[in-house]
Design an enzyme around this catalytic site. Structure first.
Site, PDB file in Angstrom:
ATOM      1  N   SER A 106       0.822  -1.211   0.000  1.00 27.99           N
ATOM      2  CA  SER A 106       0.000   0.000   0.000  1.00 27.99           C
ATOM      3  C   SER A 106       0.852   1.255   0.000  1.00 27.99           C
ATOM      4  O   SER A 106       0.374   2.331  -0.332  1.00 27.99           O
ATOM      5  CB  SER A 106      -0.876   0.037   1.254  1.00 27.99           C
ATOM      6  OG  SER A 106      -1.695  -1.084   1.314  1.00 27.99           O
ATOM      7  N   HIS A 141      -0.948  -2.478  -7.184  1.00 27.39           N
ATOM      8  CA  HIS A 141      -1.662  -2.149  -5.943  1.00 27.39           C
ATOM      9  C   HIS A 141      -3.172  -2.240  -6.193  1.00 27.39           C
ATOM     10  O   HIS A 141      -3.786  -1.299  -6.687  1.00 27.39           O
ATOM     11  CB  HIS A 141      -1.236  -0.751  -5.485  1.00 27.39           C
ATOM     12  CG  HIS A 141      -1.900  -0.293  -4.236  1.00 27.39           C
ATOM     13  ND1 HIS A 141      -2.116   1.038  -3.954  1.00 27.39           N
ATOM     14  CD2 HIS A 141      -2.425  -0.980  -3.189  1.00 27.39           C
ATOM     15  CE1 HIS A 141      -2.730   1.154  -2.795  1.00 27.39           C
ATOM     16  NE2 HIS A 141      -2.937  -0.058  -2.313  1.00 27.39           N
ATOM     17  N   GLU A 143      -3.446   0.435  -8.987  1.00 24.82           N
ATOM     18  CA  GLU A 143      -2.382   1.427  -9.132  1.00 24.82           C
ATOM     19  C   GLU A 143      -1.099   0.673  -9.480  1.00 24.82           C
ATOM     20  O   GLU A 143      -0.732  -0.279  -8.792  1.00 24.82           O
ATOM     21  CB  GLU A 143      -2.235   2.134  -7.772  1.00 24.82           C
ATOM     22  CG  GLU A 143      -1.612   3.472  -7.825  1.00 24.82           C
ATOM     23  CD  GLU A 143      -1.657   4.145  -6.439  1.00 24.82           C
ATOM     24  OE1 GLU A 143      -2.010   3.505  -5.439  1.00 24.82           O
ATOM     25  OE2 GLU A 143      -1.299   5.327  -6.390  1.00 24.82           O
ATOM     26  N   ASN A 178      -3.220   6.020  -1.463  1.00 30.97           N
ATOM     27  CA  ASN A 178      -3.151   6.179  -0.012  1.00 30.97           C
ATOM     28  C   ASN A 178      -2.592   7.529   0.433  1.00 30.97           C
ATOM     29  O   ASN A 178      -2.769   7.925   1.574  1.00 30.97           O
ATOM     30  CB  ASN A 178      -2.355   5.025   0.600  1.00 30.97           C
ATOM     31  CG  ASN A 178      -3.222   3.787   0.631  1.00 30.97           C
ATOM     32  OD1 ASN A 178      -4.399   3.857   0.997  1.00 30.97           O
ATOM     33  ND2 ASN A 178      -2.681   2.664   0.222  1.00 30.97           N
TER      34      ASN A 178
END
Ligand SMILES: NC(=O)c1ccc[n+]([C@@H]2O[C@H](COP(=O)([O-])OP(=O)(O)OC[C@H]3O[C@@H](n4cnc5c(N)ncnc54)[C@H](O)[C@@H]3O)[C@@H](O)[C@H]2O)c1
Length: 329
Positions: free
Chosen positions: A158, A186, A198, A236
């Site tokens: 992450s 991701h 991602e 994130n």
């Protein structure tokens, strides 16, 4: 034969890595202008049968229709994961989203093991173990030895630096034969539902590796966004400070948990409020990401909430442990 000569040149990193933004722009150009190479993932390995790994394995088996070897060092996690896969497939059959034949074919493509060494014949591996840098580095060092020399080595991290994970594949920083094949895919949670993935390159990642990762995620039915290897990447960097701020609001009494969740759910048209979402993601994962943002970007605005740390210390990790900001059966 030198160690580099054994590897197809298409999987070697560029010898002159630039700064993150230049590299991202150049990778974007290559993605749009270079013809696709003939690399095909015929067999996938997934490490970690938790909520992310299981979802990735299931979608790869169903949508990309590749055999998947799912590795976890806990037999309990594997048993739980397979039971959950059966439940999800049965649900899709009952809702007539898929036929019984598709469900059976998907299930038959999933093989589980506790041995990392069973990944010696995969074309790509996606690692989804907990968000602990030393654990991921240790696994990638082993993958470089175990997996075939053409295999893409992807992480579902992450927030941890892809460059650093890639570095763990070798003791010789000038040998990019394995590190050029490291990339991040991701996936978003829950993997069977969320379309976005991602894709992040480290400094060593070759453009061909990036392209192969994008191609495979697209084969899984996903929509890819490419971002640079900076702490938190895109998803994130934006999402976690929002969740952390919601926890600080709870901690400092600005609102009760239901009020915090309700105003964001009903006011910004998201499917769930930030505290419910944090429980769903896992509070240990949220804390690990905030710590990565805080340390990596060196800005106090990313300080993890004290309450978040206390919940993790208490073992209240969210839905997966039965208790987080809410209680779960
Ligand atoms: N939870 C989310 O919403 C989310 C979203 C995107 C990315 N991620 C990332 O995905 C990764 C996995 O997260 P998760 O939520 O699935 O975690 P999880 O805790 O649900 O699952 C992790 C699994 O890894 C297994 N494991 C631990 N050590 C291992 C080892 N040495 N070898 C093999 N298996 C091992 C555990 O037994 C467990 O089954 C993390 O890097 C996380 O940051 C999580």
């Amino acid at each position: 034969m030198t160690s580099l000569a054994r590897f197809p040149s298409r999987l070697m990193a560029s010898p002159k890595p630039g700064v993150a933004s230049q590299r991202l722009a150049s990778l974007g150009r290559q993605l749009s202008t270079t013809p696709p190479r003939a690399f095909e993932v015929k067999k996938l390995g997934v490490i970690g049968a938790g909520q992310m790994g299981l979802g990735i394995a299931l979608v790869a088996a169903q949508k990309a229709q590749v055999p998947v070897t799912l590795v976890d060092n806990s037999q309990t996690s594997l048993d739980k994961g397979l039971a959950f896969a059966d439940k999800l497939l049965a649900k899709d059959v009952s809702k007539q989203k898929i036929t019984e034949e598709v469900a059976k074919a998907t299930r038959d493509r999933l093989k589980v093991t506790t041995q990392l060494s069973d990944l010696s014949d995969v074309d790509m591996v996606i690692e989804a173990v907990p968000e602990i840098p030393s654990l991921k580095e240790q696994i990638f060092a082993q993958l470089a030895q175990i997996c075939p020399q053409h295999a893409i080595l992807a992480t579902n991290t992450s927030s941890i630096s892809i460059t650093k994970i890639a570095r763990a594949t070798t003791k010789d920083a000038t040998d990019t034969s394995a590190s050029s094949r490291v990339v991040s895919t991701h996936f978003m949670n829950p993997v069977p539902v969320q379309k976005g993935v991602e894709i992040i390159s480290g400094l060593q990642t070759s453009p061909e590796t990036l392209k192969a990762a994008v191609a495979f995620c697209e084969k899984m039915g996903k929509i890819c966004s490419v971002s640079a290897d900076v702490p938190g990447f895109l998803a994130n960097r934006i999402l976690m400070p929002y969740i952390n701020e919601a926890i600080i609001c709870l901690e400092t009494g600005v609102g009760k948990r239901e009020d915090i969740d309700n105003i964001m759910k009903n006011g910004t048209n998201v499917p769930m409020g930030p505290l419910t979402l944090a429980d769903f993601i896992g509070l240990d994962t949220c804390l690990a990401i905030m710590e990565t943002l805080h340390v990596g970007l060196g800005d106090s605005k990313y300080r993890p909430s004290v309450l978040l740390r206390q919940y993790v210390d208490a073992g209240w990790l969210g839905k997966k442990s039965g208790r987080g900001f809410y209680e779960y059966k």
